[in-house]
Design a protein around this motif. Structure first.
Motif, PDB file in Angstrom:
ATOM      1  N   TYR A   1      -7.504   0.967   1.464  1.00 53.97           N
ATOM      2  CA  TYR A   1      -6.702   0.361   2.527  1.00 53.97           C
ATOM      3  C   TYR A   1      -7.394   0.576   3.864  1.00 53.97           C
ATOM      4  O   TYR A   1      -7.719   1.716   4.237  1.00 53.97           O
ATOM      5  CB  TYR A   1      -5.304   0.982   2.549  1.00 53.97           C
TER       6      TYR A   1
ATOM      7  N   SER B   1       0.814  -1.217   0.000  1.00 53.22           N
ATOM      8  CA  SER B   1       0.000   0.000   0.000  1.00 53.22           C
ATOM      9  C   SER B   1       0.845   1.262   0.000  1.00 53.22           C
ATOM     10  O   SER B   1       0.309   2.361   0.187  1.00 53.22           O
ATOM     11  CB  SER B   1      -0.938  -0.003   1.211  1.00 53.22           C
ATOM     12  N   THR B   2       2.168   1.135  -0.175  1.00 54.76           N
ATOM     13  CA  THR B   2       3.151   2.216  -0.290  1.00 54.76           C
ATOM     14  C   THR B   2       3.425   2.924   1.030  1.00 54.76           C
ATOM     15  O   THR B   2       4.073   3.972   1.043  1.00 54.76           O
ATOM     16  CB  THR B   2       2.763   3.281  -1.351  1.00 54.76           C
TER      17      THR B   2
ATOM     18  N   TYR C   1      -9.731  11.911  -2.586  1.00 56.25           N
ATOM     19  CA  TYR C   1      -9.556  11.082  -3.779  1.00 56.25           C
ATOM     20  C   TYR C   1     -10.067  11.750  -5.055  1.00 56.25           C
ATOM     21  O   TYR C   1     -10.152  11.105  -6.094  1.00 56.25           O
ATOM     22  CB  TYR C   1     -10.235   9.730  -3.583  1.00 56.25           C
TER      23      TYR C   1
ATOM     24  N   ARG D   1      -1.758   4.492  -4.750  1.00 52.45           N
ATOM     25  CA  ARG D   1      -2.665   4.939  -3.686  1.00 52.45           C
ATOM     26  C   ARG D   1      -4.026   5.348  -4.245  1.00 52.45           C
ATOM     27  O   ARG D   1      -5.054   5.164  -3.597  1.00 52.45           O
ATOM     28  CB  ARG D   1      -2.041   6.108  -2.929  1.00 52.45           C
ATOM     29  N   GLN D   2      -4.023   5.906  -5.429  1.00 48.90           N
ATOM     30  CA  GLN D   2      -5.275   6.316  -6.047  1.00 48.90           C
ATOM     31  C   GLN D   2      -6.124   5.116  -6.439  1.00 48.90           C
ATOM     32  O   GLN D   2      -7.346   5.218  -6.543  1.00 48.90           O
ATOM     33  CB  GLN D   2      -4.976   7.162  -7.296  1.00 48.90           C
TER      34      GLN D   2
END
Length: 337
Positions: free
Chosen positions: A83, A53-54, A107, A78-79
């Motif tokens: 999560y 999920s970075t 978002y 992420r976009q």
């Protein structure tokens, strides 16, 4: 949806020792799959989720999520994902609807679209009557459903869930999974989840990935893992210890049985098909003049698989409700030291 190659993550302890939380994981998850990751505390599950999920950069190796490299295209990843971590993502003093709307705005949804989506999700998750309530006044199950709404606000193609039902009672766990399953069936989204609840994994997952000491030790469908690693358990009770010893010898000489053990008058063994093996074993004993006082067979559980592969029971491993449950104690991330 997910592809990792030799993915690793190491931390450095205050004493200078290197702790390897994830050790060269190769994982592929196809679109539409629901994959459950099992493992005891400290196995590396949450560290893996944070990398995908970075939230954590890999120490080495590569990972692509929704077609994008997590290291070089983190914003795009992420976009594309939703999560839900172990801890609640909602502010304690904010109203439920405002939290979901804010997440939608982050978002890229405009205000009207964010409000419409928030109303839709709160209704789908049974929270519409709590829209104006603060998160701090909600029950644990209600807060987890609010976290799910925040994770789904942008209609992600991949939903990552890290211990989503830890601490919930069985009814709330089942309720949350009913909502997740319904949305997965409606949208076709991919779900990657870590859980300590074996019944959840067995019920909802298309595949099970077992992680221990930072490595994948098994990967397959629940049925395949049970058949391949454990098989059905056959139990025969005899009239005395001498008879049990003779039955144990009979079963050991049968190529279709393995893991034969005895305790007193009771003999147990692992077989591929218990329904066929049970009458065959009784008949073999009778031909040798051995009286079988009782007999039984049962299907294996995922905990049997876990015990076979790791030498310990996942049920006995316990859970930690904190988001740091997978991180080794007294370890500081090298990235923030």
């Amino acid at each position: 949806m997910i592809e990792t190659v030799d993915l690793t993550r190491s931390f450095q302890s205050p004493g200078g020792d290197v702790v390897h939380a994830v050790r060269g994981i190769d994982l592929r998850v196809s679109a539409g799959e629901t994959v459950a990751v099992l493992g005891p505390n400290g196995a590396g599950k949450s560290t893996l989720m944070r990398m995908l999920s970075t939230l954590l950069p890999p120490t080495s190796g590569r990972a692509k999520v929704v077609g994008h490299d997590v290291s070089t295209h983190a914003p795009t990843v992420r976009q594309s994902i939703g999560y839900v971590g172990q801890g609640s993502g909602a502010g304690q003093t904010q109203r439920a609807v405002d939290e979901v709307v804010t997440q939608g705005r982050i978002y890229g949804l405009d205000r009207a679209a964010a409000r419409h989506r928030a109303s839709e999700l709160l209704s789908l998750l049974g929270l519409e009557h709590l829209a104006l309530r603060k998160s701090s006044t909600m029950s644990g199950g209600q807060r987890r459903r609010l976290d799910l709404a925040m994770g789904l606000v942008h209609t992600p193609s991949l939903l990552i869930l890290d211990e989503p039902t830890t601490g919930l009672d069985p009814q709330n766990r089942a309720n949350l999974w009913d909502h997740i399953t319904a949305m997965r069936n409606e949208t076709g989204m991919t779900v990657l989840v870590t859980t300590h609840y074996l019944d959840e994994a067995d019920l909802v997952a298309d595949r099970i990935v077992i992680v221990d000491h930072g490595q994948i030790v098994a990967d397959g469908t629940p049925t395949d893992l049970k058949e391949r690693n454990v098989g059905d358990r056959l139990t025969l009770e005899t009239a005395d210890r001498a008879s049990a010893t003779r039955v144990r010898t009979l079963l050991n000489n049968n190529p279709g049985t393995r893991g034969v053990t005895s305790a007193g008058q009771v003999v147990t063994a692992q077989v591929k098909d218990g329904r066929a093996a049970l009458p065959a074993a009784i008949a073999a004993a009778q031909r040798e003049g051995i009286v079988i006082a009782a007999a039984d067979t049962r299907a294996p559980s995922l905990d049997d698989v876990f015990l076979q592969l790791t030498g310990r029971s996942l049920r006995d491993a316990g859970t930690l409700p904190r988001s740091e449950s997978d991180r080794p104690s007294n370890v500081v991330e090298d990235s923030i030291r």
